[in-house]
Motif scaffolding. Structure first.
Motif, short mmCIF file in Angstrom:
data_model
loop_
_atom_site.label_atom_id
_atom_site.label_comp_id
_atom_site.label_asym_id
_atom_site.label_seq_id
_atom_site.Cartn_x
_atom_site.Cartn_y
_atom_site.Cartn_z
N UNK A 249 0.83 -1.20 0.00
CA UNK A 249 0.00 0.00 0.00
C UNK A 249 0.87 1.25 0.00
N UNK A 250 0.33 2.32 -0.54
CA UNK A 250 1.06 3.58 -0.66
C UNK A 250 0.79 4.50 0.52
N UNK A 251 1.85 5.11 1.02
CA UNK A 251 1.73 6.26 1.92
C UNK A 251 2.02 7.46 1.02
N UNK A 252 0.99 8.16 0.57
CA UNK A 252 1.23 9.23 -0.42
C UNK A 252 2.11 10.33 0.14
N UNK B 48 3.43 -6.53 19.18
CA UNK B 48 3.41 -7.31 20.42
C UNK B 48 2.00 -7.38 21.00
N UNK B 49 1.08 -6.59 20.45
CA UNK B 49 -0.30 -6.54 20.94
C UNK B 49 -1.14 -5.95 19.82
N UNK B 50 -2.46 -6.05 19.93
CA UNK B 50 -3.34 -5.41 18.96
C UNK B 50 -3.11 -3.90 19.02
N UNK B 51 -2.89 -3.30 17.86
CA UNK B 51 -2.58 -1.87 17.85
C UNK B 51 -2.97 -1.25 16.52
N UNK B 52 -2.97 0.07 16.52
CA UNK B 52 -3.14 0.84 15.30
C UNK B 52 -1.81 1.54 15.04
N UNK B 53 -1.26 1.32 13.84
CA UNK B 53 0.00 1.96 13.47
C UNK B 53 -0.31 3.03 12.44
N UNK B 54 0.28 4.19 12.63
CA UNK B 54 0.05 5.35 11.76
C UNK B 54 1.37 5.78 11.14
N UNK B 55 1.32 6.06 9.84
CA UNK B 55 2.50 6.53 9.11
C UNK B 55 2.21 7.89 8.49
N UNK B 56 3.25 8.71 8.40
CA UNK B 56 3.17 9.96 7.64
C UNK B 56 4.40 10.05 6.76
N UNK B 57 4.18 10.17 5.46
CA UNK B 57 5.29 10.47 4.54
C UNK B 57 5.56 11.96 4.70
N UNK B 58 6.54 12.27 5.52
CA UNK B 58 6.76 13.64 6.01
C UNK B 58 6.78 14.67 4.88
N UNK B 59 6.00 15.76 5.04
CA UNK B 59 5.92 16.78 4.00
C UNK B 59 7.08 17.79 3.99
N UNK C 274 15.16 17.05 0.04
CA UNK C 274 14.67 18.22 -0.68
C UNK C 274 13.26 18.09 -1.22
N UNK C 275 12.75 16.85 -1.37
CA UNK C 275 11.41 16.70 -1.97
C UNK C 275 10.70 15.49 -1.38
N UNK C 276 9.55 15.68 -0.74
CA UNK C 276 8.77 14.54 -0.24
C UNK C 276 8.27 13.66 -1.39
N UNK C 277 8.33 12.35 -1.17
CA UNK C 277 7.87 11.39 -2.17
C UNK C 277 7.06 10.29 -1.47
N UNK C 278 6.42 9.44 -2.23
CA UNK C 278 5.66 8.33 -1.66
C UNK C 278 6.58 7.35 -0.92
N UNK C 279 6.02 6.72 0.10
CA UNK C 279 6.62 5.53 0.70
C UNK C 279 5.56 4.44 0.64
#
Length: 196
Positions: free
Chosen positions: A4-7, A165-176, A185-190
């Motif tokens: 999946x893409x992290x835009x 290690x347990x049920x969790x919600x993980x959140x990612x941000x492709x830093x702007x 120098x330029x944010x891109x997808x991860x």
């Protein structure tokens, strides 16, 4: 699960069951990925960099080490890391005020808002911004203790695997961040993928 893409400049959240792993891919080798984890039963119980540094006795987690919550309980484990192993646990997530200090006069996308938006996409309402694990972020500390905003020392396709290690919600941000050098120098997808 497919990749999946992290835009670029945006966030994405995913639910993990205990024992599942998420593979975070620095697709282009230059993108910092701010990362949070929250316990599903209580969002006020979350992955804490302050507690992780104490528990591990190390500035940044290494392969085989645990990421700990603000209640000193395991939440994720760093199972694999093909990058340089350089990740940041010091810098707060960028926010609208950070960009104002950097001279922005209009709204700039930021990791703090990305976290809130990504959680909202899962129907979760949470606005406190914990210190993230800034995957692939390079903040060298000079001899005089100055923090340097360095470029990521990564290669395209470098990845980190975090196992729950347990049920969790993980959140990612492709830093702007596009003002300092931290994203080359330029944010891109991860990208990411879930594994059992």
């Amino acid at each position: 699960m497919p990749i999946e893409t992290i835009p670029a400049r945006h966030g994405k959240a995913v639910r993990l069951s205990a024992g599942q792993a998420v593979e975070v891919i620095n697709t282009h080798g230059t993108q910092v990925v701010d990362t949070w984890a929250f316990c599903v039963e209580d969002l006020d119980h979350f992955m804490s960099m302050e507690h992780t540094r104490v528990q591990n006795g190390r500035l940044m987690p290494a392969i085989g080490q645990t990421l700990w919550t603000n209640r000193r309980e395991p939440i994720l484990m760093m199972e694999a890391d093909t990058s340089s192993g350089i990740h940041d646990t010091i810098m707060a997530a960028c926010d609208r005020w950070r960009y104002e200090h950097l001279g922005c006069t209009e709204y700039h996308r930021n990791c703090a808002d990305n976290m809130v938006e990504a959680l909202a996409e899962l129907g979760l309402d949470f606005h406190h911004i914990p210190q993230p694990l800034n995957l692939f972020m390079n903040i060298p500390i000079d001899a005089d203790f100055t923090l340097v905003q360095g470029e990521p020392p990564c290669k395209p396709g470098d990845k980190v695997v975090l196992r729950a290690a347990r049920d969790c919600v993980v959140v990612f941000s492709a830093c702007p961040q596009d003002i300092t050098p931290i994203n080359g120098g330029k944010p891109v997808d991860a990208h990411f993928a879930i594994h059992d």
